[in-house]
Design a protein around this motif. Structure first.
Motif, mmCIF file in Angstrom:
data_model
loop_
_atom_site.group_PDB
_atom_site.id
_atom_site.type_symbol
_atom_site.label_atom_id
_atom_site.label_comp_id
_atom_site.label_asym_id
_atom_site.label_seq_id
_atom_site.Cartn_x
_atom_site.Cartn_y
_atom_site.Cartn_z
ATOM 1 N N ALA A 87 46.476 43.706 36.334
ATOM 2 C CA ALA A 87 46.483 42.427 34.805
ATOM 3 C C ALA A 87 46.651 41.719 36.137
ATOM 4 O O ALA A 87 46.019 40.621 36.027
ATOM 5 N N ILE A 88 47.496 41.713 37.342
ATOM 6 C CA ILE A 88 47.729 40.885 38.846
ATOM 7 C C ILE A 88 46.569 40.306 39.051
ATOM 8 O O ILE A 88 45.963 39.074 39.131
ATOM 9 N N THR A 89 45.660 41.611 39.763
ATOM 10 C CA THR A 89 43.910 41.367 39.981
ATOM 11 C C THR A 89 43.405 40.629 38.808
ATOM 12 O O THR A 89 42.784 39.863 39.665
ATOM 13 N N TYR A 90 43.371 40.882 37.644
ATOM 14 C CA TYR A 90 42.676 40.204 36.961
ATOM 15 C C TYR A 90 42.440 38.431 36.974
ATOM 16 O O TYR A 90 41.653 38.162 36.669
ATOM 17 N N PHE A 91 43.842 38.308 36.238
ATOM 18 C CA PHE A 91 44.783 37.164 36.908
ATOM 19 C C PHE A 91 44.588 36.066 37.603
ATOM 20 O O PHE A 91 44.250 35.180 37.535
ATOM 21 N N TYR A 92 44.658 37.230 38.558
ATOM 22 C CA TYR A 92 44.842 36.311 40.069
ATOM 23 C C TYR A 92 43.732 35.776 40.831
ATOM 24 O O TYR A 92 43.721 35.301 42.214
ATOM 25 N N LEU A 93 43.525 37.248 41.041
ATOM 26 C CA LEU A 93 41.591 37.331 42.152
ATOM 27 C C LEU A 93 40.813 38.311 40.569
ATOM 28 O O LEU A 93 40.320 39.517 41.277
ATOM 29 N N PHE A 201 41.184 50.447 45.332
ATOM 30 C CA PHE A 201 40.223 50.054 46.005
ATOM 31 C C PHE A 201 39.223 49.945 45.134
ATOM 32 O O PHE A 201 38.202 49.092 45.002
ATOM 33 N N THR A 202 39.051 50.420 43.886
ATOM 34 C CA THR A 202 38.515 50.728 42.740
ATOM 35 C C THR A 202 39.146 49.159 41.941
ATOM 36 O O THR A 202 37.689 48.165 41.617
ATOM 37 N N ILE A 203 40.186 48.822 41.786
ATOM 38 C CA ILE A 203 40.559 47.205 40.927
ATOM 39 C C ILE A 203 40.282 45.782 41.878
ATOM 40 O O ILE A 203 40.341 44.961 41.914
ATOM 41 N N GLY A 204 40.335 45.973 43.054
ATOM 42 C CA GLY A 204 39.936 45.221 43.614
ATOM 43 C C GLY A 204 40.435 44.851 45.188
ATOM 44 O O GLY A 204 40.378 44.338 45.759
ATOM 45 N N LEU A 205 41.861 45.163 45.228
ATOM 46 C CA LEU A 205 43.306 45.192 45.979
ATOM 47 C C LEU A 205 42.794 45.745 47.223
ATOM 48 O O LEU A 205 43.340 46.074 48.469
ATOM 49 N N GLY A 206 41.843 47.206 47.402
ATOM 50 C CA GLY A 206 41.613 47.765 48.526
ATOM 51 C C GLY A 206 40.903 45.909 49.926
ATOM 52 O O GLY A 206 40.374 47.444 51.021
ATOM 53 N N TRP A 207 40.557 45.585 49.668
ATOM 54 C CA TRP A 207 40.007 44.552 50.061
ATOM 55 C C TRP A 207 41.061 44.453 51.396
ATOM 56 O O TRP A 207 40.959 44.481 52.731
ATOM 57 N N TYR A 208 42.307 44.504 51.201
ATOM 58 C CA TYR A 208 43.510 44.053 51.632
ATOM 59 C C TYR A 208 43.565 44.968 52.913
ATOM 60 O O TYR A 208 44.742 45.137 54.002
ATOM 61 N N PHE A 209 43.018 46.200 52.095
ATOM 62 C CA PHE A 209 43.738 47.129 53.871
ATOM 63 C C PHE A 209 41.477 48.187 54.291
ATOM 64 O O PHE A 209 41.948 48.853 54.485
ATOM 65 N N TYR A 210 41.369 46.624 54.399
ATOM 66 C CA TYR A 210 39.780 46.846 54.875
ATOM 67 C C TYR A 210 39.693 46.362 56.020
ATOM 68 O O TYR A 210 39.930 45.766 56.288
ATOM 69 N N SER A 211 39.371 47.151 57.157
ATOM 70 C CA SER A 211 39.494 47.386 58.394
ATOM 71 C C SER A 211 38.486 45.654 58.536
ATOM 72 O O SER A 211 37.961 44.926 59.413
ATOM 73 N N GLY A 212 37.381 45.658 58.024
ATOM 74 C CA GLY A 212 35.778 44.507 57.825
ATOM 75 C C GLY A 212 36.839 43.386 57.817
ATOM 76 O O GLY A 212 36.217 41.450 58.033
#
Length: 215
Positions: A87-93, A201-212
């Motif tokens: 829910a947090i990811t959906y509404f804020y990211l 990684f599926t919901i989109g927060l994996g970006w914060y754990f991505y080396s790139g």
């Protein structure tokens, strides 16, 4: 002699779980895509140590005792926090919510397959199995040990140069430490770690754990 051994163990602990992450953070751009090989190398070293240590119960590496009960508890503890994070990811990211599987489905499937093997299991080997076996004598009680373990796990993710990775990792560290001590199984806690990692990684927060994404 006993005190000298304890002092050396404390120094070793500080070097591995505090100084090393600081060095990695300072050189995070240069080491960005070398993190996985470094973690695997360290995991191999920890595994060799554990295999040679006669006082270590080798069954803990793949212990399946009461695994159905543990998996049920993992699932029950997963549902509500997962819904809240979704829910947090959906509404804020919103732009990142479910973007990975939708935009790059093949790569997403590769990550879903490789993350448990190349990330979850090696990390749990280092931060739970090796950590608790090697350094349990340094802590006066289990709660302090779990807290310090979670702090170390959070610090280890500071190289991603954002507050989300260490905070979520620290919270996850509490959960994973508790699960490992309850199950006595690296396999069980690795499955829980893999579940959370793949979910993020599926919901989109994996970006914060991505080396790139390292700045």
């Amino acid at each position: 002699m006993q005190n000298n051994k304890k002092i050396l163990l404390i120094i070793e602990f500080i070097i591995i779980f505090f100084i090393t992450p600081i060095v990695i953070y300072l050189f995070r751009r240069e080491l960005a895509f070398k993190i996985v090989p470094l973690v695997l190398l360290m995991a191999i070293c920890c595994l060799i140590y554990l295999k040679k240590d006669e006082n270590f119960d080798k069954k803990k590496l793949f212990n399946t005792k009461d695994i159905k009960t543990h998996l049920k508890r993992i699932f029950l503890s997963f549902i509500i926090p997962a819904l809240l994070l979704s829910a947090i990811t959906y509404f804020y990211l919103n732009s990142r919510f479910m973007a990975f599987p939708q935009e790059r489905p093949v790569l997403w499937l590769v990550v879903m397959f490789l993350y448990p093997i190349l990330a979850a299991y090696p990390q749990e080997l280092i931060f739970r199995t090796f950590f608790f076996h090697r350094y349990k004598g340094l802590f006066s009680n289990t709660k302090i040990m779990i807290f310090v373990n979670a702090v170390c796990f959070g610090i280890a993710h500071s190289q991603y140069s954002n507050p989300v990775a260490p905070v979520l990792s620290g919270l996850g560290g509490i959960l994973f430490a508790y699960r490992y001590l309850k199950s006595d199984s690296l396999l069980v806690v690795s499955l829980e770690h893999a579940l959370w990692g793949n979910f993020l990684f599926t919901i989109g927060l994996g970006w914060y754990f991505y080396s790139g994404a390292i700045k």
